[in-house]
Design an enzyme around this catalytic site. Structure first.
Site, mmCIF file in Angstrom:
data_model
loop_
_atom_site.group_PDB
_atom_site.id
_atom_site.type_symbol
_atom_site.label_atom_id
_atom_site.label_comp_id
_atom_site.label_asym_id
_atom_site.label_seq_id
_atom_site.Cartn_x
_atom_site.Cartn_y
_atom_site.Cartn_z
ATOM 1 N N GLU A 48 -14.553 58.867 72.879
ATOM 2 C CA GLU A 48 -15.820 58.331 72.396
ATOM 3 C C GLU A 48 -16.906 58.677 73.404
ATOM 4 O O GLU A 48 -16.812 58.316 74.581
ATOM 5 C CB GLU A 48 -15.713 56.819 72.209
ATOM 6 C CG GLU A 48 -16.973 56.177 71.666
ATOM 7 C CD GLU A 48 -16.849 54.667 71.518
ATOM 8 O OE1 GLU A 48 -17.887 54.017 71.324
ATOM 9 O OE2 GLU A 48 -15.720 54.138 71.610
ATOM 10 N N ASP A 59 -24.482 46.710 74.200
ATOM 11 C CA ASP A 59 -23.786 47.061 75.435
ATOM 12 C C ASP A 59 -24.036 46.047 76.532
ATOM 13 O O ASP A 59 -25.156 45.537 76.703
ATOM 14 C CB ASP A 59 -24.224 48.445 75.922
ATOM 15 C CG ASP A 59 -23.756 49.550 75.004
ATOM 16 O OD1 ASP A 59 -22.623 49.442 74.514
ATOM 17 O OD2 ASP A 59 -24.505 50.512 74.783
#
Length: 257
Positions: A48, A59
Protein backbone atom coordinates in the site's frame (compact mmCIF):
# COMPACT_ATOMS: atom_id res chain seq x y z
CA UNK A 1 -7.52 -13.38 -11.91
CA UNK A 2 -6.18 -9.97 -10.91
CA UNK A 3 -2.88 -9.55 -9.07
CA UNK A 4 -4.80 -8.58 -5.94
CA UNK A 5 -7.07 -11.64 -6.01
CA UNK A 6 -4.10 -13.86 -6.78
CA UNK A 7 -2.11 -12.48 -3.82
CA UNK A 8 -4.91 -13.24 -1.36
CA UNK A 9 -5.42 -16.69 -2.89
CA UNK A 10 -1.71 -17.50 -2.60
CA UNK A 11 -1.63 -16.44 1.05
CA UNK A 12 -4.71 -18.56 1.74
CA UNK A 13 -2.99 -21.57 0.22
CA UNK A 14 -0.17 -21.02 2.74
CA UNK A 15 -2.71 -20.93 5.59
CA UNK A 16 -2.05 -17.33 6.52
CA UNK A 17 -3.49 -13.88 6.12
CA UNK A 18 -2.03 -11.69 3.39
CA UNK A 19 0.47 -9.13 4.66
CA UNK A 20 -0.04 -5.57 3.43
CA UNK A 21 2.51 -2.96 4.56
CA UNK A 22 1.78 0.75 4.13
CA UNK A 23 4.56 3.21 3.35
CA UNK A 24 4.22 6.91 2.59
CA UNK A 25 5.50 7.53 -0.93
CA UNK A 26 8.85 9.30 -1.01
CA UNK A 27 9.48 8.97 2.73
CA UNK A 28 12.07 9.48 4.14
CA UNK A 29 13.37 10.39 0.67
CA UNK A 30 12.69 8.91 -2.77
CA UNK A 31 15.82 6.74 -2.90
CA UNK A 32 15.34 5.30 0.58
CA UNK A 33 11.65 4.85 -0.08
CA UNK A 34 12.34 2.66 -3.09
CA UNK A 35 14.96 0.67 -1.18
CA UNK A 36 12.67 0.10 1.82
CA UNK A 37 9.70 -0.74 -0.39
CA UNK A 38 11.68 -3.39 -2.26
CA UNK A 39 12.81 -4.89 1.05
CA UNK A 40 9.19 -4.84 2.26
CA UNK A 41 8.01 -6.60 -0.88
CA UNK A 42 10.19 -9.59 -0.03
CA UNK A 43 7.89 -10.19 2.97
CA UNK A 44 4.68 -8.60 1.71
CA UNK A 45 1.87 -9.95 -0.43
CA UNK A 46 0.67 -6.49 -1.48
CA UNK A 47 2.11 -3.01 -0.97
CA UNK A 48 0.00 0.00 0.00
CA UNK A 49 1.51 3.29 -1.18
CA UNK A 50 0.36 6.42 0.61
CA UNK A 51 0.06 9.56 -1.47
CA UNK A 52 1.26 12.46 0.73
CA UNK A 53 -1.56 14.88 1.46
CA UNK A 54 -1.77 18.07 3.51
CA UNK A 55 -5.00 17.21 5.35
CA UNK A 56 -5.06 13.44 6.02
CA UNK A 57 -8.11 13.26 8.24
CA UNK A 58 -7.89 9.51 8.82
CA UNK A 59 -4.21 9.36 9.71
CA UNK A 60 -2.65 9.50 13.14
CA UNK A 61 0.45 11.53 14.05
CA UNK A 62 3.00 8.99 12.78
CA UNK A 63 1.68 8.81 9.23
CA UNK A 64 0.87 12.53 9.26
CA UNK A 65 4.48 13.35 10.08
CA UNK A 66 5.79 11.12 7.28
CA UNK A 67 3.40 12.77 4.83
CA UNK A 68 4.48 16.25 5.91
CA UNK A 69 8.13 15.28 5.44
CA UNK A 70 7.44 13.89 1.96
CA UNK A 71 5.52 17.00 0.90
CA UNK A 72 8.40 19.20 2.05
CA UNK A 73 10.66 17.20 -0.26
CA UNK A 74 8.35 17.90 -3.19
CA UNK A 75 6.63 14.52 -3.39
CA UNK A 76 3.35 15.25 -5.14
CA UNK A 77 1.14 13.24 -7.48
CA UNK A 78 3.49 13.33 -10.49
CA UNK A 79 6.43 12.17 -8.36
CA UNK A 80 4.37 9.34 -6.84
CA UNK A 81 3.44 8.12 -10.33
CA UNK A 82 7.15 7.84 -11.13
CA UNK A 83 7.84 5.99 -7.87
CA UNK A 84 5.10 3.49 -8.77
CA UNK A 85 6.66 3.09 -12.22
CA UNK A 86 10.07 2.36 -10.69
CA UNK A 87 8.64 -0.14 -8.21
CA UNK A 88 6.73 -1.96 -10.91
CA UNK A 89 9.98 -2.60 -12.77
CA UNK A 90 11.22 -4.71 -9.85
CA UNK A 91 8.09 -6.57 -8.68
CA UNK A 92 5.02 -8.36 -9.96
CA UNK A 93 3.22 -8.07 -6.61
CA UNK A 94 0.12 -5.88 -6.31
CA UNK A 95 0.67 -2.17 -5.75
CA UNK A 96 -2.18 -0.12 -4.32
CA UNK A 97 -2.42 3.62 -3.82
CA UNK A 98 -4.06 5.03 -0.70
CA UNK A 99 -5.23 8.53 -1.54
CA UNK A 100 -7.75 11.00 -0.26
CA UNK A 101 -10.16 12.23 -2.87
CA UNK A 102 -8.97 15.86 -3.16
CA UNK A 103 -5.70 15.03 -4.96
CA UNK A 104 -7.66 12.87 -7.41
CA UNK A 105 -10.04 15.70 -8.26
CA UNK A 106 -7.31 18.35 -8.36
CA UNK A 107 -5.24 16.29 -10.82
CA UNK A 108 -8.29 15.31 -12.89
CA UNK A 109 -9.79 11.95 -12.01
CA UNK A 110 -9.62 10.28 -15.42
CA UNK A 111 -6.01 11.42 -15.94
CA UNK A 112 -5.13 10.43 -12.35
CA UNK A 113 -6.38 6.88 -12.73
CA UNK A 114 -5.05 6.43 -16.28
CA UNK A 115 -1.56 7.67 -15.41
CA UNK A 116 -1.26 5.52 -12.32
CA UNK A 117 -2.55 2.46 -14.17
CA UNK A 118 -0.01 3.05 -16.95
CA UNK A 119 2.72 3.22 -14.30
CA UNK A 120 1.75 -0.23 -13.04
CA UNK A 121 -0.69 0.40 -10.20
CA UNK A 122 -3.27 -2.32 -9.47
CA UNK A 123 -5.81 -0.55 -7.31
CA UNK A 124 -6.84 2.51 -5.32
CA UNK A 125 -7.94 2.82 -1.71
CA UNK A 126 -10.20 5.86 -1.27
CA UNK A 127 -10.78 6.27 2.48
CA UNK A 128 -12.83 9.48 2.44
CA UNK A 129 -15.06 8.78 -0.56
CA UNK A 130 -18.48 7.26 0.15
CA UNK A 131 -18.64 5.37 -3.16
CA UNK A 132 -22.36 5.79 -3.59
CA UNK A 133 -21.81 9.57 -3.54
CA UNK A 134 -19.83 9.41 -6.80
CA UNK A 135 -20.42 6.17 -8.70
CA UNK A 136 -19.04 7.74 -11.89
CA UNK A 137 -15.64 8.22 -10.29
CA UNK A 138 -15.62 4.57 -9.27
CA UNK A 139 -16.43 3.67 -12.88
CA UNK A 140 -13.51 5.83 -14.07
CA UNK A 141 -11.09 3.93 -11.84
CA UNK A 142 -12.42 0.58 -13.06
CA UNK A 143 -12.28 1.75 -16.69
CA UNK A 144 -8.58 2.51 -16.20
CA UNK A 145 -8.07 -1.09 -15.03
CA UNK A 146 -7.79 -0.33 -11.31
CA UNK A 147 -9.49 -2.27 -8.54
CA UNK A 148 -11.33 -0.14 -6.01
CA UNK A 149 -11.09 -0.54 -2.23
CA UNK A 150 -13.27 1.21 0.35
CA UNK A 151 -13.36 1.23 4.13
CA UNK A 152 -15.83 -0.21 6.61
CA UNK A 153 -15.78 0.38 10.36
CA UNK A 154 -17.12 -1.24 13.54
CA UNK A 155 -19.98 1.26 13.38
CA UNK A 156 -21.03 0.26 9.83
CA UNK A 157 -24.62 -0.93 9.66
CA UNK A 158 -25.67 -3.92 7.57
CA UNK A 159 -27.28 -1.54 5.08
CA UNK A 160 -24.04 0.43 4.78
CA UNK A 161 -21.97 -2.75 4.41
CA UNK A 162 -24.25 -3.94 1.61
CA UNK A 163 -23.95 -0.59 -0.19
CA UNK A 164 -20.19 -0.15 0.14
CA UNK A 165 -19.25 -3.71 -0.76
CA UNK A 166 -21.18 -3.40 -4.02
CA UNK A 167 -18.53 -0.90 -5.16
CA UNK A 168 -15.51 -2.94 -4.06
CA UNK A 169 -13.55 -4.95 -6.61
CA UNK A 170 -10.26 -5.50 -4.75
CA UNK A 171 -10.73 -6.25 -1.06
CA UNK A 172 -12.67 -4.86 1.86
CA UNK A 173 -10.57 -2.63 4.10
CA UNK A 174 -11.91 -2.96 7.65
CA UNK A 175 -10.67 -0.47 10.23
CA UNK A 176 -10.31 -1.91 13.71
CA UNK A 177 -11.39 1.23 15.57
CA UNK A 178 -13.50 4.33 15.09
CA UNK A 179 -10.44 6.55 15.09
CA UNK A 180 -7.30 7.39 13.17
CA UNK A 181 -4.40 5.19 12.15
CA UNK A 182 -1.82 4.18 14.72
CA UNK A 183 -0.21 1.16 16.35
CA UNK A 184 -2.10 -0.33 19.30
CA UNK A 185 -1.36 -3.07 21.82
CA UNK A 186 -4.69 -4.87 21.43
CA UNK A 187 -7.48 -5.01 18.88
CA UNK A 188 -11.18 -5.26 19.68
CA UNK A 189 -13.02 -8.44 18.74
CA UNK A 190 -13.66 -7.92 15.02
CA UNK A 191 -15.04 -11.39 14.35
CA UNK A 192 -18.71 -10.30 14.37
CA UNK A 193 -17.99 -7.38 11.99
CA UNK A 194 -16.09 -9.59 9.55
CA UNK A 195 -18.89 -12.15 9.66
CA UNK A 196 -21.43 -9.45 8.80
CA UNK A 197 -19.27 -8.22 5.91
CA UNK A 198 -19.00 -11.73 4.50
CA UNK A 199 -22.77 -11.96 4.27
CA UNK A 200 -22.65 -9.38 1.50
CA UNK A 201 -19.43 -10.06 -0.41
CA UNK A 202 -16.99 -12.80 -1.30
CA UNK A 203 -14.12 -10.32 -1.60
CA UNK A 204 -11.22 -10.75 0.86
CA UNK A 205 -11.41 -8.78 4.11
CA UNK A 206 -8.29 -7.06 5.47
CA UNK A 207 -7.96 -5.40 8.87
CA UNK A 208 -5.95 -2.22 9.41
CA UNK A 209 -5.64 0.70 11.84
CA UNK A 210 -3.92 -0.72 14.91
CA UNK A 211 -1.58 -3.51 13.75
CA UNK A 212 1.55 -2.91 15.79
CA UNK A 213 3.39 -6.21 15.74
CA UNK A 214 3.08 -9.97 15.98
CA UNK A 215 0.30 -10.11 18.60
CA UNK A 216 -2.10 -7.71 16.90
CA UNK A 217 -1.34 -9.33 13.53
CA UNK A 218 -2.19 -12.70 15.05
CA UNK A 219 -5.50 -11.33 16.37
CA UNK A 220 -6.41 -9.93 12.95
CA UNK A 221 -5.37 -13.08 11.06
CA UNK A 222 -7.70 -15.22 13.16
CA UNK A 223 -10.74 -13.55 11.60
CA UNK A 224 -9.63 -11.79 8.40
CA UNK A 225 -7.92 -12.54 5.08
CA UNK A 226 -5.30 -9.81 5.36
CA UNK A 227 -3.51 -7.51 7.81
CA UNK A 228 -2.48 -3.95 7.01
CA UNK A 229 0.37 -2.35 8.95
CA UNK A 230 1.59 1.20 8.52
CA UNK A 231 2.39 3.35 11.55
CA UNK A 232 4.49 0.66 13.22
CA UNK A 233 6.70 0.39 10.12
CA UNK A 234 7.11 4.14 9.80
CA UNK A 235 8.11 4.30 13.47
CA UNK A 236 10.85 1.78 12.73
CA UNK A 237 12.13 4.02 9.93
CA UNK A 238 12.01 7.07 12.20
CA UNK A 239 14.00 5.17 14.83
CA UNK A 240 16.68 4.24 12.28
CA UNK A 241 15.76 0.56 12.29
CA UNK A 242 15.01 -1.77 9.40
CA UNK A 243 11.21 -2.15 9.17
CA UNK A 244 11.58 -5.36 7.14
CA UNK A 245 12.50 -7.19 10.35
CA UNK A 246 9.21 -6.17 11.98
CA UNK A 247 7.29 -7.11 8.84
CA UNK A 248 8.88 -10.57 8.90
CA UNK A 249 7.57 -11.03 12.45
CA UNK A 250 4.12 -9.92 11.36
CA UNK A 251 4.16 -12.32 8.41
CA UNK A 252 5.07 -15.23 10.70
CA UNK A 253 2.31 -14.24 13.13
CA UNK A 254 -0.28 -14.01 10.34
CA UNK A 255 -0.27 -17.79 9.92
CA UNK A 256 -3.65 -19.33 10.68
CA UNK A 257 -3.34 -22.24 13.08
Amino acid sequence: MSRIASAFASAREENRAAVIPYLTAGYPDPERYLQISREMLEQADLLEIGLPYSDPLGDGPTIQSSGDAALKKGIFTAQVIELVRELRQSTDKPLLLMTYINPVIAYGSQRFFANFAAAGLDGVILPDLPPDEDPELVKEARAAGLDTVFLLAPTSTDERIKTVTSYISGFVYTVSVTGVTGARDQLPDLGPLVERIRRYTDKPVAIGFGISGAETARQAARVADGVVVGSALIREIQAGRNPAALLAEIRAAARVE
